[in-house]
Design a protein around this motif. Structure first.
Motif, PDB file in Angstrom:
ATOM      1  N   GLU A 155       0.830  -1.201   0.000  1.00  0.00           N
ATOM      2  CA  GLU A 155       0.000   0.000   0.000  1.00  0.00           C
ATOM      3  C   GLU A 155       0.870   1.260   0.000  1.00  0.00           C
ATOM      4  O   GLU A 155       0.639   2.204  -0.766  1.00  0.00           O
ATOM      5  CB  GLU A 155      -0.923   0.005   1.217  1.00  0.00           C
ATOM      6  CG  GLU A 155      -1.794   1.235   1.313  1.00  0.00           C
ATOM      7  CD  GLU A 155      -2.671   1.280   2.554  1.00  0.00           C
ATOM      8  OE1 GLU A 155      -3.462   2.219   2.654  1.00  0.00           O
ATOM      9  OE2 GLU A 155      -2.550   0.386   3.423  1.00  0.00           O
ATOM     10  N   ASN A 202       2.612   1.786  -3.308  1.00  0.00           N
ATOM     11  CA  ASN A 202       1.683   2.353  -4.290  1.00  0.00           C
ATOM     12  C   ASN A 202       1.511   3.854  -4.095  1.00  0.00           C
ATOM     13  O   ASN A 202       1.437   4.610  -5.064  1.00  0.00           O
ATOM     14  CB  ASN A 202       0.333   1.635  -4.237  1.00  0.00           C
ATOM     15  CG  ASN A 202       0.350   0.352  -5.015  1.00  0.00           C
ATOM     16  OD1 ASN A 202       0.745   0.329  -6.174  1.00  0.00           O
ATOM     17  ND2 ASN A 202      -0.059  -0.729  -4.391  1.00  0.00           N
ATOM     18  N   TRP A 223       4.601   5.468  -5.519  1.00  0.00           N
ATOM     19  CA  TRP A 223       4.565   5.510  -6.981  1.00  0.00           C
ATOM     20  C   TRP A 223       3.661   6.638  -7.466  1.00  0.00           C
ATOM     21  O   TRP A 223       3.932   7.261  -8.482  1.00  0.00           O
ATOM     22  CB  TRP A 223       4.116   4.173  -7.548  1.00  0.00           C
ATOM     23  CG  TRP A 223       5.210   3.149  -7.606  1.00  0.00           C
ATOM     24  CD1 TRP A 223       6.535   3.359  -7.840  1.00  0.00           C
ATOM     25  CD2 TRP A 223       5.061   1.744  -7.451  1.00  0.00           C
ATOM     26  NE1 TRP A 223       7.217   2.166  -7.834  1.00  0.00           N
ATOM     27  CE2 TRP A 223       6.340   1.161  -7.600  1.00  0.00           C
ATOM     28  CE3 TRP A 223       3.977   0.918  -7.197  1.00  0.00           C
ATOM     29  CZ2 TRP A 223       6.555  -0.203  -7.517  1.00  0.00           C
ATOM     30  CZ3 TRP A 223       4.186  -0.448  -7.112  1.00  0.00           C
ATOM     31  CH2 TRP A 223       5.474  -1.000  -7.269  1.00  0.00           C
ATOM     32  N   GLU A 224       2.575   6.890  -6.752  1.00  0.00           N
ATOM     33  CA  GLU A 224       1.673   7.979  -7.139  1.00  0.00           C
ATOM     34  C   GLU A 224       2.317   9.344  -6.925  1.00  0.00           C
ATOM     35  O   GLU A 224       2.168  10.239  -7.746  1.00  0.00           O
ATOM     36  CB  GLU A 224       0.373   7.904  -6.327  1.00  0.00           C
ATOM     37  CG  GLU A 224      -0.527   6.761  -6.704  1.00  0.00           C
ATOM     38  CD  GLU A 224      -1.727   6.652  -5.776  1.00  0.00           C
ATOM     39  OE1 GLU A 224      -2.105   7.678  -5.155  1.00  0.00           O
ATOM     40  OE2 GLU A 224      -2.278   5.546  -5.660  1.00  0.00           O
ATOM     41  N   ARG A 240       6.435   1.393 -11.167  1.00  0.00           N
ATOM     42  CA  ARG A 240       5.356   0.408 -11.026  1.00  0.00           C
ATOM     43  C   ARG A 240       5.400  -0.587 -12.190  1.00  0.00           C
ATOM     44  O   ARG A 240       5.270  -1.796 -11.995  1.00  0.00           O
ATOM     45  CB  ARG A 240       4.001   1.110 -10.978  1.00  0.00           C
ATOM     46  CG  ARG A 240       2.833   0.198 -10.723  1.00  0.00           C
ATOM     47  CD  ARG A 240       1.497   0.913 -10.901  1.00  0.00           C
ATOM     48  NE  ARG A 240       1.438   2.210 -10.279  1.00  0.00           N
ATOM     49  CZ  ARG A 240       0.815   2.485  -9.124  1.00  0.00           C
ATOM     50  NH1 ARG A 240       0.208   1.525  -8.468  1.00  0.00           N
ATOM     51  NH2 ARG A 240       0.777   3.708  -8.650  1.00  0.00           N
TER      52      ARG A 240
END
Length: 141
Positions: A20, A23, A26-27, A83
């Motif tokens: 989580e 992620n 990566w955003e 990603r």
């Protein structure tokens, strides 16, 4: 198309909270503990200690997923693989495990359970493999 990156994290397995947080990184691309903590707490149904975020960021760094930079008194983390690269690494690992079965009959037995879309995907993959093999032959000639 994303190719398999030269760099790979030392440890590929991730826990749910690690995945989580990765992620989120990566955003956002580059984060502080505060950035990640605030993003997680933006969900009113979530609770997570600030120190837990710090611990997970440290673990992801130790596993080789992140790099940590210090500027003045602020630490920030950024991903060492994208990603898409992580997905390529995961697909490669899954393919290696699948091929490790080693018995063509066992592998071929799955063909009976595939739907037409999966068969088309496999045919496209087989075509790419033939093209790659032919390109290697031409390079070695």
């Amino acid at each position: 198309m994303v190719s398999l990156p030269n760099y790979r994290p030392k440890q590929l397995s991730l826990g749910p909270l690690e995945a989580e947080i990765l992620n989120i990184i990566w955003e956002l691309d580059s984060v502080t503990v505060k950035d990640v903590h605030e993003r997680i707490l933006s969900d009113p149904n979530r609770e997570l200690a600030y120190t837990s975020v710090t611990t997970v960021l440290r673990r992801l760094t130790e596993k080789g997923w992140l790099a940590c930079d210090k500027s003045d008194r602020t630490f920030s983390w950024h991903p060492l693989v994208t990603r898409a690269e992580a997905q390529a690494i995961e697909a490669y690992e899954q393919l290696q495990r699948f091929l490790a079965v080693g018995n063509p009959e066992v592998v071929a037995a799955f063909a009976d359970s595939l739907d037409p879309g999966n068969i088309a995907q496999l045919e496209a993959i087989a075509k790419r493999l033939r093209e790659a093999r032919n390109a290697r032959k031409e390079e070695n000639s």
